[in-house]
Design a protein around this motif. Sequence first.
Motif, PDB file in Angstrom:
ATOM      1  N   GLY A 139       2.398 -31.554 -12.311  1.00 41.24           N
ATOM      2  CA  GLY A 139       2.664 -31.392 -13.732  1.00 41.24           C
ATOM      3  C   GLY A 139       2.214 -32.591 -14.537  1.00 41.24           C
ATOM      4  N   LEU A 140       2.311 -32.447 -15.830  1.00 42.80           N
ATOM      5  CA  LEU A 140       2.007 -33.546 -16.758  1.00 42.80           C
ATOM      6  C   LEU A 140       3.309 -33.985 -17.419  1.00 42.80           C
ATOM      7  CD1 LEU A 140       0.148 -35.379 -18.427  1.00 42.80           C
ATOM      8  CD2 LEU A 140      -0.189 -33.459 -20.019  1.00 42.80           C
ATOM      9  N   PRO A 141       3.792 -35.199 -17.137  1.00 43.16           N
ATOM     10  CA  PRO A 141       5.044 -35.664 -17.742  1.00 43.16           C
ATOM     11  C   PRO A 141       4.807 -36.243 -19.134  1.00 43.16           C
ATOM     12  CG  PRO A 141       4.233 -37.313 -16.212  1.00 43.16           C
ATOM     13  CD  PRO A 141       3.250 -36.173 -16.164  1.00 43.16           C
ATOM     14  N   MET A 142       5.685 -35.891 -20.070  1.00 44.18           N
ATOM     15  CA  MET A 142       5.594 -36.437 -21.426  1.00 44.18           C
ATOM     16  C   MET A 142       7.009 -36.764 -21.899  1.00 44.18           C
ATOM     17  SD  MET A 142       2.521 -34.207 -23.204  1.00 44.18           S
ATOM     18  CE  MET A 142       2.086 -35.587 -24.278  1.00 44.18           C
ATOM     19  N   ALA A 143       7.282 -38.057 -22.008  1.00 43.33           N
ATOM     20  CA  ALA A 143       8.611 -38.508 -22.429  1.00 43.33           C
ATOM     21  C   ALA A 143       8.717 -38.511 -23.946  1.00 43.33           C
ATOM     22  CB  ALA A 143       8.891 -39.906 -21.882  1.00 43.33           C
ATOM     23  N   PHE A 144       9.919 -38.256 -24.429  1.00 45.45           N
ATOM     24  CA  PHE A 144      10.169 -38.286 -25.870  1.00 45.45           C
ATOM     25  C   PHE A 144      11.578 -38.813 -26.107  1.00 45.45           C
ATOM     26  CE2 PHE A 144      11.489 -34.172 -24.280  1.00 45.45           C
ATOM     27  CZ  PHE A 144      12.682 -33.893 -24.942  1.00 45.45           C
ATOM     28  N   PRO A 145      11.775 -39.530 -27.210  1.00 40.99           N
ATOM     29  CA  PRO A 145      13.104 -40.101 -27.485  1.00 40.99           C
ATOM     30  C   PRO A 145      14.013 -39.085 -28.154  1.00 40.99           C
ATOM     31  CG  PRO A 145      11.592 -40.764 -29.195  1.00 40.99           C
ATOM     32  CD  PRO A 145      10.786 -39.963 -28.210  1.00 40.99           C
ATOM     33  N   THR A 146      15.306 -39.239 -27.913  1.00 36.42           N
ATOM     34  CA  THR A 146      16.311 -38.491 -28.667  1.00 36.42           C
ATOM     35  C   THR A 146      17.398 -39.466 -29.095  1.00 36.42           C
ATOM     36  OG1 THR A 146      17.813 -37.970 -26.836  1.00 36.42           O
ATOM     37  CG2 THR A 146      15.945 -36.470 -27.183  1.00 36.42           C
ATOM     38  N   VAL A 147      18.336 -38.970 -29.875  1.00 29.35           N
ATOM     39  CA  VAL A 147      19.551 -39.722 -30.181  1.00 29.35           C
ATOM     40  C   VAL A 147      20.172 -40.188 -28.865  1.00 29.35           C
ATOM     41  CG1 VAL A 147      21.920 -39.481 -31.022  1.00 29.35           C
ATOM     42  CG2 VAL A 147      20.030 -38.546 -32.368  1.00 29.35           C
ATOM     43  N   SER A 148      20.662 -41.417 -28.833  1.00 28.31           N
ATOM     44  CA  SER A 148      21.338 -41.981 -27.672  1.00 28.31           C
ATOM     45  C   SER A 148      22.714 -42.465 -28.110  1.00 28.31           C
ATOM     46  CB  SER A 148      20.515 -43.147 -27.105  1.00 28.31           C
ATOM     47  OG  SER A 148      21.117 -43.683 -25.951  1.00 28.31           O
ATOM     48  N   LEU A 149      23.736 -42.145 -27.325  1.00 31.72           N
ATOM     49  CA  LEU A 149      25.116 -42.440 -27.735  1.00 31.72           C
ATOM     50  C   LEU A 149      25.805 -43.340 -26.719  1.00 31.72           C
ATOM     51  CD1 LEU A 149      26.228 -38.815 -28.730  1.00 31.72           C
ATOM     52  CD2 LEU A 149      25.264 -40.574 -30.225  1.00 31.72           C
ATOM     53  N   CYS A 150      26.371 -44.418 -27.195  1.00 30.62           N
ATOM     54  CA  CYS A 150      27.159 -45.313 -26.342  1.00 30.62           C
ATOM     55  C   CYS A 150      28.442 -45.670 -27.087  1.00 30.62           C
ATOM     56  CB  CYS A 150      26.367 -46.563 -25.998  1.00 30.62           C
ATOM     57  SG  CYS A 150      27.198 -47.635 -24.803  1.00 30.62           S
ATOM     58  N   GLU A 151      29.560 -45.367 -26.490  1.00 29.05           N
ATOM     59  CA  GLU A 151      30.857 -45.482 -27.158  1.00 29.05           C
ATOM     60  C   GLU A 151      31.099 -46.830 -27.857  1.00 29.05           C
ATOM     61  OE1 GLU A 151      34.229 -44.214 -28.740  1.00 29.05           O
ATOM     62  OE2 GLU A 151      33.198 -42.892 -27.360  1.00 29.05           O
ATOM     63  N   PRO A 152      30.891 -47.977 -27.192  1.00 32.76           N
ATOM     64  CA  PRO A 152      31.251 -49.241 -27.853  1.00 32.76           C
ATOM     65  C   PRO A 152      30.357 -49.621 -29.030  1.00 32.76           C
ATOM     66  CG  PRO A 152      31.094 -49.499 -25.460  1.00 32.76           C
ATOM     67  CD  PRO A 152      30.482 -48.192 -25.798  1.00 32.76           C
ATOM     68  N   ASN A 189      27.520 -33.838 -31.381  1.00 30.89           N
ATOM     69  CA  ASN A 189      26.881 -32.607 -31.847  1.00 30.89           C
ATOM     70  C   ASN A 189      25.538 -32.891 -32.520  1.00 30.89           C
ATOM     71  OD1 ASN A 189      29.132 -31.213 -30.925  1.00 30.89           O
ATOM     72  ND2 ASN A 189      30.151 -31.248 -32.923  1.00 30.89           N
ATOM     73  N   LEU A 190      25.404 -34.061 -33.127  1.00 31.44           N
ATOM     74  CA  LEU A 190      24.116 -34.448 -33.712  1.00 31.44           C
ATOM     75  C   LEU A 190      23.080 -34.641 -32.603  1.00 31.44           C
ATOM     76  CD1 LEU A 190      22.410 -35.316 -36.173  1.00 31.44           C
ATOM     77  CD2 LEU A 190      23.278 -37.645 -35.816  1.00 31.44           C
ATOM     78  N   MET A 191      23.488 -35.300 -31.522  1.00 31.63           N
ATOM     79  CA  MET A 191      22.575 -35.472 -30.390  1.00 31.63           C
ATOM     80  C   MET A 191      22.203 -34.126 -29.788  1.00 31.63           C
ATOM     81  SD  MET A 191      23.031 -37.660 -26.895  1.00 31.63           S
ATOM     82  CE  MET A 191      21.726 -37.600 -25.652  1.00 31.63           C
ATOM     83  N   ALA A 192      23.186 -33.228 -29.679  1.00 33.35           N
ATOM     84  CA  ALA A 192      22.901 -31.900 -29.138  1.00 33.35           C
ATOM     85  C   ALA A 192      21.912 -31.158 -30.028  1.00 33.35           C
ATOM     86  CB  ALA A 192      24.193 -31.107 -28.994  1.00 33.35           C
ATOM     87  N   LEU A 193      22.088 -31.270 -31.333  1.00 29.42           N
ATOM     88  CA  LEU A 193      21.194 -30.597 -32.279  1.00 29.42           C
ATOM     89  C   LEU A 193      19.786 -31.186 -32.200  1.00 29.42           C
ATOM     90  CD1 LEU A 193      21.046 -28.488 -34.548  1.00 29.42           C
ATOM     91  CD2 LEU A 193      21.745 -30.275 -36.145  1.00 29.42           C
ATOM     92  N   ASP A 194      19.693 -32.504 -32.158  1.00 29.97           N
ATOM     93  CA  ASP A 194      18.404 -33.187 -32.023  1.00 29.97           C
ATOM     94  C   ASP A 194      17.694 -32.768 -30.734  1.00 29.97           C
ATOM     95  OD1 ASP A 194      16.288 -35.068 -31.934  1.00 29.97           O
ATOM     96  OD2 ASP A 194      17.595 -36.643 -31.167  1.00 29.97           O
TER      97      ASP A 194
END
Length: 570
Positions: free
Chosen positions: A80-93, A104-109
Motif C-alpha cells: 500500500g501507499l501510506p499517507m499520514a495526516f494530522p487531526t485534533v489531539s487531546l491530552c487532559e493536562p 466530540n470535536l476530535m471525533a467530528l474532525d
Amino acid sequence: MTDDAAAAPHGLGRNVANYGDRAFSLYLRRSFAKSMGYSQAMLDRPVVGIADTGSDFNNCHRTAPELVAAVKRGVLAAGGLPMAFPTVSLCEPFLTPTSMHYRNLMALDTEAMLSAQPMDAAVLVGGCDKTVPAQLMAAVSADVPSALLVVGPMLAQRFEGERLSACTDCRRYWARFRAGDVDAGRIAEVEGNLATTAGTCGVMGTASTMACLAATLGFMPLMAASAPAVHADRLRFAEEAGAQAVRLIRKPVKPSALVTPESVENALRVLLALGGSTNALVHLAAIAGRAGVPLDLHRLDHLSEETPVLVDLKPTGDGYMEDFHAAGGLRALLRELRDLLHLDCPDLDGRTLRERLDEGPAFADRAVIRPRAEPVSPVGGLVALFGTLAPDGAILKRSAATPALFETEARCVVFDGLEDLANRIDDDALDVTPQDILVLKNAGPLTPAGMPEAGYLPIPRKLARAGVKDMVRMSDCRMSGTAFGTIVLHIAPEAAAGGPLGLAETGDRVRLSVRDRRLDLLVDDDELARRRAKWAPPPVPRRGWDKLMREQVLQAPQGADLAFLRPEGR
C-alpha cells in the motif's frame, strides 16, 4: 478484491474534488502528488491514511512519530501507499476547560478527514484518554475500514523504595500534601518522578481501559492493548497495524460491523473485570451509539453481579500496566472470562473471539490476573444507581470505594460549581463533618466546565489534616480513571439540564444505597416544586464550539455525544 471492488475508485481516485470534470480533478491531484516526489508506481497503489495525533501539547503521544514511521513500513511492505495526516489531539493536562469538552470535536474532525480524503483504509494512532473514543466514534460514523494503534502505557519508576507512575500515585501524594503529611519540598521531588517515560498513565486509568475495550471489540490485537510505550513490541504492533490496514483494503470490514450488542456486552464484561475507569462507560455509550447500539445501565448492573474483578492494578489494586502485560495481558483475562463472553464476535480479519483466545501462550501470572475462584472482588467494579436524585442514572466505582460508606444517609454540603468548590473547600470555617456527603453540581456536559474530572472532590483540608481519607462525594461530572474513593458520578439529568441535582441545597439529606442501587434526595415534593419555580437554566454561549456543544450535547448515559452525529440525529 471482488470485480465490483476492483472497478470502484480506489487509492488517489477516491473522493475526487468536484470541479465538474472528474478527469481534470484526477489529473490535478496526481500532479500535486508528484510534487511530493512519488513515482507513478507508488501513486497507483491503494492508499492507507494514518491519523497522526502527535502534538507538542500531548506528552502521552511523544512516540507518535516513530509509531507512524513503523505503520508506514508495514503499509509499504504489504503493497500500500501510506499517507499520514494530522487531526485534533487531546491530552487532559493541557486543555481547558477539559479534554472531554473537545472529544466530540476530535471525533467530528477525524470523521470528516476519513470521509473526505482519498484513502481505502486507515490506521488511527491514539492513546490518551479521549483520543481512542473519539477515533472509534469517527470510524464507526465514517465506516472507513480502520485499524487502531495506541501509543501504550508508560513504565512505573522506582523512586526511593517505591514504584510510582501517573496518575494514581499523583493523587495519592497530593492527598498526603493536602493533609500536611508531605511538605512542599517532598511533593516537588515526587513531581519529577511520577511520569518518566513516554506513554499514557501507567495504571488501569481511562487510556488503558479504553485500549482494552477497543481490542475486545476487535480493532487491534489483544496484546496490543497493554504493551508499554517504550517496548519494542509497540513498534511491531505499529508495523502490523499498517499491514492490517492493507488487508482491510483487500477484504473490507466496516467499523460499524464490529460494534454490535454482543461485542458491546463483551466490552462491558471486560470493563467490570478490569475494575476499569468510570469514564469508559461514557465513551463506550458514545461509540455504541454511533452504531445505533444502546448501552443499558440496568444491564450493566446485571452483568456486574456476575462478573468478578480479576485484575489487581491501581487504582483498584496494587500493580501497574507493565505488570498486566507481563502477566498475560488482555488475552489471559479474556480466557478467564471465556464462559461469560459472546465468542462469535469477529475482529478486523474475521477471526472470532474464540479463535483469538486460542492463540498464543497460555501463561497467566495469578498475582496480577486472578483466577475466577480467587477474585480481587467477587462482583464487578462498577454499579449504576437510580432514584429521586438520579432519575436517569448515576455511576459508582465500588471496586475503588470504601465498603463502610456503601449504605449512607446523611446531610449534604453542596457546591454550586467549580468556582464555589475552589473558594470554600479548604476554608476552615466550612460547616462540614466526616459524616457529611459532599455534592458538586453544575459541572456536567451542558456547562462551560465541560464535564471535567472534578468528581474526585478533595477532602476538605481541615478534615484531611484530621486523618479523614474518604467521604461520600457526588456530582454530575466525571473523575479520572486513576482516582479512587466513594464517589458517585455522571448524575443524570445533570443540574444544568434541570435535573433534581440542581435543586439540592446544603442541609438536605441524601441517601446512598449500593445494595439497593438507589440514590435519593430526601426532600418533599412541595419544597422541590418551590425551588424549581425559582430555577433557571444557565445562559447559552454566544458562538463557536461552546455554543454547538450546549445546543447538541447529550447526557452521560447517552455518551455525552452530539445528538446530530448519532444515526437517529437526535
